[in-house]
Design a protein around this motif. Sequence first.
Motif, PDB file in Angstrom:
ATOM      1  N   SER A 113       1.725   9.182 -11.301  1.00  0.00           N
ATOM      2  CA  SER A 113       2.632   8.035 -11.268  1.00  0.00           C
ATOM      3  C   SER A 113       3.595   7.995 -12.453  1.00  0.00           C
ATOM      4  O   SER A 113       3.384   8.632 -13.479  1.00  0.00           O
ATOM      5  N   LYS A 130       5.918   0.660 -10.648  1.00  0.00           N
ATOM      6  CA  LYS A 130       5.076   1.859 -10.631  1.00  0.00           C
ATOM      7  C   LYS A 130       5.409   2.683  -9.393  1.00  0.00           C
ATOM      8  O   LYS A 130       5.303   2.195  -8.274  1.00  0.00           O
ATOM      9  N   SER A 137      -4.013   7.794  -3.837  1.00  0.00           N
ATOM     10  CA  SER A 137      -4.100   7.035  -5.091  1.00  0.00           C
ATOM     11  C   SER A 137      -3.463   5.657  -4.930  1.00  0.00           C
ATOM     12  O   SER A 137      -3.990   4.652  -5.409  1.00  0.00           O
ATOM     13  N   TYR A 138      -2.329   5.631  -4.263  1.00  0.00           N
ATOM     14  CA  TYR A 138      -1.646   4.366  -4.008  1.00  0.00           C
ATOM     15  C   TYR A 138      -2.537   3.420  -3.198  1.00  0.00           C
ATOM     16  O   TYR A 138      -2.726   2.261  -3.556  1.00  0.00           O
ATOM     17  N   ARG A 140      -5.775   3.460  -2.777  1.00  0.00           N
ATOM     18  CA  ARG A 140      -6.957   3.080  -3.551  1.00  0.00           C
ATOM     19  C   ARG A 140      -6.617   1.959  -4.536  1.00  0.00           C
ATOM     20  O   ARG A 140      -7.334   0.974  -4.655  1.00  0.00           O
ATOM     21  N   GLU A 141      -5.504   2.088  -5.218  1.00  0.00           N
ATOM     22  CA  GLU A 141      -5.088   1.051  -6.174  1.00  0.00           C
ATOM     23  C   GLU A 141      -4.735  -0.245  -5.463  1.00  0.00           C
ATOM     24  O   GLU A 141      -5.114  -1.334  -5.895  1.00  0.00           O
ATOM     25  N   ARG A 145      -6.630  -3.808  -6.035  1.00  0.00           N
ATOM     26  CA  ARG A 145      -5.892  -5.007  -6.453  1.00  0.00           C
ATOM     27  C   ARG A 145      -6.104  -6.165  -5.475  1.00  0.00           C
ATOM     28  O   ARG A 145      -6.236  -7.302  -5.883  1.00  0.00           O
TER      29      ARG A 145
END
Length: 150
Positions: A113, A130, A137-138, A140-141, A145
């Motif tokens: 990122s 970001k 990864s996106y 998962r984040e 959140r």
Amino acid sequence: AMKCGSDHEIIFQLLIKYLQIELNDLNGRFAGTHKFAWISVIQLDDYVDIVERVLEFYYNEVNQLAFTKDSFGRAAINLASVKNHTVITSQLYFMKRFEISDPDVPHHKSSTSLVFIGFDHEHNNKVAIKLMSNYDSYYRELTARQNYLL
């Protein structure tokens, strides 16, 4: 064409024809003296639709269109009518909304990122933007959140 009251399509086509942009250097620059036609059009609210179309056509050269100089050295964006100024500045922003402080240097960089600091003109506040290169990864984040109300 403007003095004769020509229709907007003709003015648009003339601008596209005569606003040929040379990319001989990193900044790009206008060929000849036709930039003055652009500067004349952006000064009048009657031509907002034309300004929007020209900016869409020259999407990668919005910066050059906004900051080209007239014969007195004034930037085009500073000569634009209120409505055209709004249209031009929105095209300078990421997603027509976020002004990135330093687009060439990320605030943070990782293997997946880049994070940039900017300003959200829609909500009038400072933001971190970001950009992620990996969908997993996106996702998962994003899930983390949402689950933890971050």
